[in-house]
Structures are given as C-alpha cells and as structure tokens.
Design an enzyme around this catalytic site. Structure first.
Site, PDB file in Angstrom:
ATOM      1  N   MET A   1      57.691  50.835  32.132  1.00  0.00           N
ATOM      2  CA  MET A   1      56.753  51.771  33.310  1.00  0.00           C
ATOM      3  C   MET A   1      55.791  51.069  33.372  1.00  0.00           C
ATOM      4  SD  MET A   1      55.605  55.414  32.567  1.00  0.00           S
ATOM      5  CE  MET A   1      56.643  56.185  33.984  1.00  0.00           C
ATOM      6  N   CYS A   2      55.083  50.185  34.132  1.00  0.00           N
ATOM      7  CA  CYS A   2      53.629  49.421  34.088  1.00  0.00           C
ATOM      8  C   CYS A   2      53.066  49.709  35.247  1.00  0.00           C
ATOM      9  CB  CYS A   2      54.134  48.298  34.138  1.00  0.00           C
ATOM     10  SG  CYS A   2      52.959  47.416  34.050  1.00  0.00           S
ATOM     11  N   LEU A   3      52.310  51.134  35.403  1.00  0.00           N
ATOM     12  CA  LEU A   3      51.502  51.379  36.649  1.00  0.00           C
ATOM     13  C   LEU A   3      50.276  52.059  35.633  1.00  0.00           C
ATOM     14  CD1 LEU A   3      52.774  53.755  38.566  1.00  0.00           C
ATOM     15  CD2 LEU A   3      53.545  53.260  36.906  1.00  0.00           C
TER      16      LEU A   3
ATOM     17  N   ARG B   1      48.800  49.301  33.664  1.00  0.00           N
ATOM     18  CA  ARG B   1      48.141  48.206  33.401  1.00  0.00           C
ATOM     19  C   ARG B   1      47.544  47.500  32.497  1.00  0.00           C
ATOM     20  NH1 ARG B   1      50.314  46.624  38.600  1.00  0.00           N
ATOM     21  NH2 ARG B   1      50.616  48.899  39.226  1.00  0.00           N
TER      22      ARG B   1
END
Lengths: 576, 161
Positions: free
Chosen positions: B97-99, B103
């Site tokens: 999960m990357c947001l 980030r």
C-alpha cells in the site's frame, strides 16, 4: 552546393545561345604587324553574323565552368580515314576553314571545332583530331534541312557506338545546333577561309582600315547558363534538406535562447525570494552545512527567566527573522495560506502569554525524546520549531530544506541551487499556470477552496500529469455516490490528525481536536458541492489525501524515456 | 535513533491503539510489526453478518509494518498479509500500500505510526480509486460499485476469516 552529386552525363551548364560573328584577326607572323593589335569583331553590315537563340542541344558540358563561356575561332577538324574524307565532301565544302586557315600564334587564339555529324566513326575521327588542338568547344549538327530542335542528348542518333565514352575522353563541351543553321554556317565557313580579298564585302573591309595581311574568320561564342533550367531532382532534394536543417537549427537555437531566458528568470525570482522551489514541489533541496551552522543552537530551558543567558538571546533574533521570511513566502501565493494555517495549530495551543513558541515543544518531533531543561542542546529553525541538532541536521542535509513540522523553508530567501535545469523551469511554469487557473476558480468557489487542499491541487495536477505519464492509471473524476461524502469528512479529520500530529506536546485527541473542528467545517463546505464544482471537489479530496506527492528526483524526468526522446529534448529544450 | 523512536511509538500505540486493531510486537525484531486489523463496520470489509450474528466483528486482516533503517526519515512500509480486494492494495503476495503520507516524498519525520494505522483504517472505509494501485479494482469501484462490494465481501469471506 558542393554536396551535389551529379550524374556524369547530366548537363547542368546548357548552352542558352550561340552567336556566330566575323572577326578580323591580325596575322601575328606578318612582319609589318603591330604586335599590340588584337582581333576585332566586325559589324553586321559588312560581315556575317548569325545568332542562334533556340534549338541548341547540349550534348556534353564537360569542363565548362560558370562564368567561363566557351568562345573561339571556328574551324572544321580534319579527318584521318579516306572513307570519312570522302563522305565528308557531301557536307563540307572543299574550302571550308580548316585548322591551317587559322593564324597560329602559339596557342593564343581560342578555337571551336565545327563539324557535321554524319556518321559515328567519322565523328570519332573529328573528335580525335579536335583533341589535339586544344579547343574550347565543338559545335555539331546533323546534316539536313530541319529547323527542329536537335534530338536530345540521350537520343540514339548521338551514339558513337562507344557507350558514351567520347564525352568523358573529350576535355571540351559539345553542342548541337539545328541542321539548317549548321548548313548556313558551314557555307559561310567556306567563304571566310581565304585571304581578306577573297571574303565577302572585302572592299568594305579594306575601307575600314583592315590590313591586307589580316585574316577574316568566323568565330563563335557560347552563352551557358543553368539559371533558367529546372534543378535536377538531386539538387532539389539537397535544397529541401538544407532548408529543413536550417529550420531545425533555427528552431533549436530559438528554443535554447528562450529556455535560457526562462532559466535566468527563474533564478532571478528564486534569488529575489519570489519562488521557493521546494515548497512548490519543483525540486527537492537540501541544506548545505554552512547554512546549517548559522541556525541558532542553544540549551533548552523551560524557565522563562532561566539562569542560562543564552536562552534569552535567541528569542529576539528568532522573531526578527521569523518576520521577513513568511512575508516573502506570502508572495509565492497559495502555498503560504495552508502553511500559516497548519503552523497555527501548535501555536494556538501554546500558552496565551506566548513567551516563545519554541518552548511549548517539550519533545523532539523526530526522535520523540523529551528535551531536558538546561541540558539538551536544541537547534531552532527560522519557523521557531526546535529539534535535537542530530535529528534535524540529518534531515536537512539529506532529506529536505523544509521544516518537518510546518514546511517552511530553512534556507535564506535568496538561496538558489547551483543549477537551474530545464526540467525545473518547466515544472515551475506548469505550476504557475495551474495556480493562475486555480485562483480564477477560487473566486467562484465556496470557502472550502481555501482549505488546505487547495494547495496541493496544482501540485497534485502536476503529479497527476507526471504520475499519469508514468503509470497512466490515475484518473480524476467526479464522485458518483453521494453516500460517500460524510465519510470524506471523517477522512479529512483523520488527515488533519496526521498533519497536526507533530504537536507532540499534547495528547493525541487534544491535538486533533482543534484542526479537526475546522476541518469539519471545510468538509461541510465540501459536502455540498455545486454541480460544476463536483469534479474539482473530487479532485481536491483525492489530492488532500495524496498531499503534494512527487517531488521528483533530479533524474526523474530528464533521464526518462527512450534515447531519441532525450536527444530531442537536448535539441529542443522545452519540448514535451 | 530509529530503535528508540520505534520503541517509544510502540509504547504510545499500546496506550492508545485505534479501535479494532491489535499490534503483535516482537522484542527481537522491532522493525517489523504485525498488525491485526478488523474491517471497520462501515466498510465492505466487515465480515458478513451471517457469520457474525452476535459479535459484529469485521474480517480479520493481517498487516505488516516494517520500518526502514532510516526511519523516521523514510516512511514505514505497509503490506497486507491477508488478501484484500481494495483499489489501493496491490493484488499480489506483497499486498503493498503506497499513497498519501506513506509516499517517500510526502513523509515527514514527525508523522507517526498511529497516523499510518488511522490512514489504513480510513482507506478501508473509503478507498481512493483516483490513486489506485489496482486500476481494475478502482474501475470496479467507480463504475460498478455493486460488483465491487460483492467481490470484496467474497474475498473477506474467503481470506479474512
């Protein structure tokens, strides 16, 4: 033009006209002659003149240069074989001007051979003998009465059965004239071959003072010019190519010039403090050590009037340079709005007396260790947030030039990174364009547009473009389900919570409480978007969550893409 | 420094764990946290009512939060160990999960794990299809919510018991 590769048999210097004149040539060997007398062209009224303006075919333009039009005294070359001599008699009068009839003065008189083209072997013999006498050109005609254009150069009737090598062997050009003219000139050549007393109108000639020893002969001048002829396909291609290259060079030069001006302009604005590259998300900056050393470093103390004299010192200067930098920041536009907003959270929770906001931070936000009064060394940033020097120095040197708490720049106003690249210029321009578009929108939007999310919008759009280019999958669109909106508010609060988290001085919920309240108001403003603002609203919501993503690294864009694309960017800076 | 800070944050988390979360902490490997997360009630990731009539407990998701050595200068890495049908979670064995604040460019050292956990919870309630890592799921979510809901619930039943 030196590039032109011309097929050997393509005449580029075609004869445009040939003029036949009569000339008085002094005999260089006559003992009474004044050596300085030169050949004179005689008038048309007393001699033969015959201009040929059309129906000239250039069979070979060998060894003809521009501005070096062939001219010379006409003569009929000699033949070798008896068969040819016999055949020639039908076309050449017995007393036609031969090489022996031309006065010899070394090689001082230029010569032009003149021959009927009656049979290939004899023509070869003509050329053979002409080659011995160093002529400027040879004029030929196919015997007959035709006044038509002689056949074109490649016509079979000009073939000599040697595959065209005669054109290469000859070191002079060859022109063909129409048959009728050839006959007339040949006739005249037989008239102007003897002594001056034998030529037509000899009395008149003697009357105007010509010496009896003079020779009166015909001579020809050939005017060559490629001007009126259409350039061959090759020339045309080369010209087109040249123009194309010229256009490319000019465009490239122009774009380089423009880009340079933009770079200088951006540098100027950065130095003037109008633009903060990192705050805009254009470039990630770090703080050089020498700036770091200048930031105040002192011992942390909670006592307002502590024994440590250092503690009182940093306070006024901190305020002093706190003032100018935000005002400069304010000029950069939208950025500062949420900044002051966000930074106001911890300040608002500080004691109302506000001795110094710095001292309302008992914990280092980076390592979460408490500062120990009168013991811990702390570094204070221009925004008055304090940290352990070890913590903040690492961050500023290797990560960012912005305060981790409030994102205010630590760098002095006029600091400019060593090199402003085209990529930076492009991003900055893009952001500025988005911002100007954003402000026109903002006027028509409710207060929600001034919520923190209005900041990342332009940046986010940039991110959207970059991200879109990378992955091609980020799509902004209007929300379709109303039911999700109350949840958005919740999202907003949690977002605000994370943002105001750093006010570590307080327990979580308390820290969250004040910004959360305002956020809900913003959210409420958001929850009733007018139809035309829906899209905008959805984008803002998404971007609030994303934050100003993608501060791209140096190599992010410049080195991206295939080699040809990078090459094009080099030639045309500013090309997208 | 990172060790100390992680320990400290763990202390905070234990004291104030967000609802529906449980953190398994291994003293020997403090840079890898295992988080057990219940799908929030408002989300599609809650276990179907049939299976949990009395206790309205959500589907159980196992997450891993690993801290890079540069923490807190670099963000922690979040990965779902339990498969989940979500536009912002990669549909592979990484489940990454990357947001938002996860980030690298957006991460700020003062951010804390609690904030990360809250972000995850919020995203379960309200996925962000505009910044999706799985475009097909995002498309489902936007264009065909019924279908999305159905699949998501099925996955919960299948993987997140």
């Amino acid at each position: 033009m030196a590039l032109i590769v011309r097929p050997a048999d393509t005449p580029s210097l075609a004869a445009q006209s040939i003029g036949i004149f009569t000339s008085d040539v002094p005999d260089p060997l006559a003992p009474t002659q004044d050596e300085r007398r030169r050949p004179v062209t005689l008038g048309a009224d007393i001699s033969f003149q015959y201009p040929i303006q059309y129906n000239i075919q250039t069979l070979s333009s060998k060894d003809v240069e521009h501005g070096d039009d062939p001219f010379g005294l006409l003569f009929v070359p000699a033949l070798q074989s008896d068969a040819c001599k016999k055949a020639e008699a039908a076309f050449v009068p017995a007393n036609a001007t031969r090489i022996q009839n031309i006065p010899r003065n070394g090689d001082s008189y230029a010569l032009i051979g003149f021959a009927p083209w009656f049979s290939p072997p004899c023509m070869l013999e003509y050329f053979q003998s002409v080659r011995k006498s160093d002529v400027k050109a040879v004029i030929v005609y196919q015997p007959g009465n035709s006044t038509d254009m002689p056949p074109i150069m490649n016509d079979a009737s000009w073939g000599l059965g040697d595959g065209g090598t005669w054109k290469v062997d000859n070191d002079f050009p060859t022109y063909a004239i129409m048959a009728a003219s050839g006959g007339i000139i040949m006739e005249e050549l037989s008239l102007y071959s003897g002594n001056i007393t034998d030529v037509p109108q000899s009395d008149d000639l003697l009357d105007i003072g010509l010496e009896p020893t003079d020779y009166v002969r015909l001579y020809a001048t050939v005017a060559t010019d490629s001007g009126t002829q259409l350039p061959s396909l090759w020339v045309f291609l080369v010209i087109v190519l040249g123009i194309l290259i010229l256009i490319i060079l000019a465009t490239s030069g122009f774009m380089h010039f423009i880009q340079r001006r933009r770079r200088n302009d951006l540098r100027r604005r950065v130095i003037n403090g109008e633009v903060n590259l990192e705050a805009l998300g254009v470039k990630r900056l770090t703080v050089p050590r020498e700036f770091l050393e200048k930031l105040p470093l002192y011992t942390y103390s909670v006592l307002p009037a502590g024994s440590d004299h250092e503690k009182t010192v940093p306070q006024p200067p901190a305020q002093a340079h706190n003032l100018p930098s935000p005002t400069i920041e304010a000029e950069t536009g939208v950025k500062t709005l949420p900044l002051t907003r966000r930074s106001s959270a911890p300040i608002a929770t500080a004691p109302p007396t506000d001795t110094s906001p710095a001292f309302s931070q008992p914990t280092c936000p980076i390592c979460l260790e408490d500062f120990e009064s009168n013991e811990t060394q702390v570094r204070e940033l221009p925004c008055r947030h304090i940290f352990h020097p070890d913590c903040i120095d690492t961050f500023l040197i290797s990560n960012s030039s912005l305060c981790p708490m409030c994102k205010e720049s630590v760098l002095p106003g006029g600091y400019c990174p060593a090199k402003i690249t085209n990529v930076m210029v492009r991003r900055e321009r893009l952001i500025r364009r988005m911002q100007s578009r954003g402000t026109t929108h903002a006027a028509s939007e409710p207060a929600s547009s001034r919520s923190p999310s209005s900041l990342p919008r332009p940046l986010g759009s940039l991110g959207h473009r970059i991200g879109g280019a990378i992955a091609g999958r980020r799509v902004f669109s209007a929300p379709e389900r109303r039911r999700s909106q109350p949840l958005d508010i919740e999202m907003g609060t949690s977002q605000a919570g994370t943002r105001s988290e750093p006010s570590a001085a307080l327990p979580h919920h308390q820290a969250e409480a004040s910004p959360a309240g305002s956020q809900i108001q913003d959210g409420a403003g958001c929850s009733e978007p007018t139809t035309q603002n829906r899209r905008e609203w959805a984008r803002e919501r998404a971007l609030a969550l994303l934050g100003n993503n993608h501060i791209p690294t140096e190599s992010d864009e410049e080195d991206r893409g295939p080699r040809w694309k990078r090459g094009i960017r080099k030639i045309f800076p500013g090309f997208r | 420094m990172s060790t100390k800070r992680i320990m400290k944050e763990y202390g905070e988390c234990v004291a104030d764990t967000p609802e529906g979360m449980k953190i398994n902490f291994d003293e020997n490997k403090i840079t890898k946290w295992e988080v057990l997360l219940d799908g929030p009630d408002q989300s599609v990731y809650a276990l179907p009512e049939v299976l949990s009539v009395s206790v309205r407990q959500g589907g159980h998701f196992k997450l891993e939060i690993s801290f890079p050595p540069e923490y807190p200068f670099k963000p922690p890495v979040v990965s779902f160990k339990t498969k989940i049908y979500h536009p912002n979670v990669s549909n592979d064995d990484k489940g990454s999960m990357c947001l938002g604040l996860l980030r690298a460019e957006e991460w700020k050292p003062p951010n804390k794990v609690v904030a990360v956990l809250r972000l995850i919870q919020t995203l379960l309630i309200e996925p962000n299809p505009d910044d999706a890592i799985e475009p097909s799921i995002a498309n489902d979510y936007k264009e065909n919510y019924k279908e999305f809901e159905k699949t998501a619930k099925e996955w919960v039943k299948r993987y997140a018991k």
